[in-house]
Scaffold this active site. Sequence first.
Site, mmCIF file in Angstrom:
data_model
loop_
_atom_site.group_PDB
_atom_site.id
_atom_site.type_symbol
_atom_site.label_atom_id
_atom_site.label_comp_id
_atom_site.label_asym_id
_atom_site.label_seq_id
_atom_site.Cartn_x
_atom_site.Cartn_y
_atom_site.Cartn_z
ATOM 1 N N ASP A 105 61.074 12.854 59.452
ATOM 2 C CA ASP A 105 60.355 12.094 58.428
ATOM 3 C C ASP A 105 59.222 12.847 57.744
ATOM 4 O OD1 ASP A 105 58.801 12.159 60.693
ATOM 5 O OD2 ASP A 105 58.177 10.065 60.573
ATOM 6 N N GLU A 106 59.105 14.148 57.938
ATOM 7 C CA GLU A 106 58.042 14.877 57.249
ATOM 8 C C GLU A 106 58.407 16.344 57.081
ATOM 9 O OE1 GLU A 106 54.311 15.455 59.358
ATOM 10 O OE2 GLU A 106 55.279 14.916 61.251
#
Length: 355
Positions: A105-106
């Site tokens: 997610d990043e």
Amino acid sequence: MAAYRKIIHVDMDAFFASVEQLDRPDFRGKPLAVGGNRERGVVAAASYEARKFGVRSAMPSRLAAKKCPNLIFVPPRFERYKEISRCIRKIFLEFTDLVEPLSLDEAFLDVTHNHFGLPSATLIAKAIRHRIYFETGLTASAGISYNKFLAKVASDLNKPNGQAVIPPEKAEAFLENLPIEKFFGIGKVTAEKMKNLGIHCGLDLKQYSLEFLTRRFGKSGLHYYDIVRGIHPSEVKPDRIRKSLGVETTFEKDLLTLEEVVATLTEKILPEFFRRIHQNQTKGRTLTLKIKYDDFSVHTRSRTFAEAIPLDQMDGLAVGLARQEYLAGPVRLLGISLSNLIRPDDPGEQLRIAY
């Protein structure tokens, strides 16, 4: 003067929980936890509605349920999260080849020389966030600056669904006013040690010499000395290969008994370990326990298996490794790690972090 790099850190907002709310409209606006249940397990991710009650990732599920009686628990669906992550990464690669995923997610992006020749990293970040929302229905936050450290810090400033920029001319003042616990890479234990030294913000940290910081914090002292001055030369590295995943903590007070070691391992170390495993969808064959004593000697115990270790067996294995150790003295550091990592689609290779 040398040109500054243009770095963006993109961080999806409550990613796992937001995906569940996206796919289940009846979950929207409700406190939701991914992972665990009311009786056992660990929260892998919490929606913003749940966070208002104090529910956080890596929190034991029973505690989360106590904090939020109406909390909805759902099992993780990693294939779905991977599907969306692949879509997001395709968007990143439309703008630059220099994409360094940190987890599902990043990621960091270096847009200094981007595919469209755009001069503004701020506008690129807005365009990326707009594309992500248009194509997935999910929101993302972003931080923009001239190095990875500052971009990472900036991405937390206007969450959720926002972005912030720290330009070179404002970095020094920003860092001087930043609370020490907000510095990326300074955890709770280190922050408490610094506060005991009178270091509560960047300006306080800046007063200490490199010699003092390395004496008190070892090799990390140089890192602390540099980051408070806005120095972080690490480059964005595409296709970063992870060789291991782990968690370790140095304690304010040494652990004196085996029961203290086991309790700390199960209540503090393993919940964060499982959160990171969930976040990165990691599998591996070797589990290693690390113990550092007050004389700085380090003991490790590990077990290696022919296939990936099942997640539901790791806590028992970790406790078993701890109980094999004959304590040689007070324990100042405890850690657990997973290595011999494998990809779900290729059990013969090291895990390459997907996005």
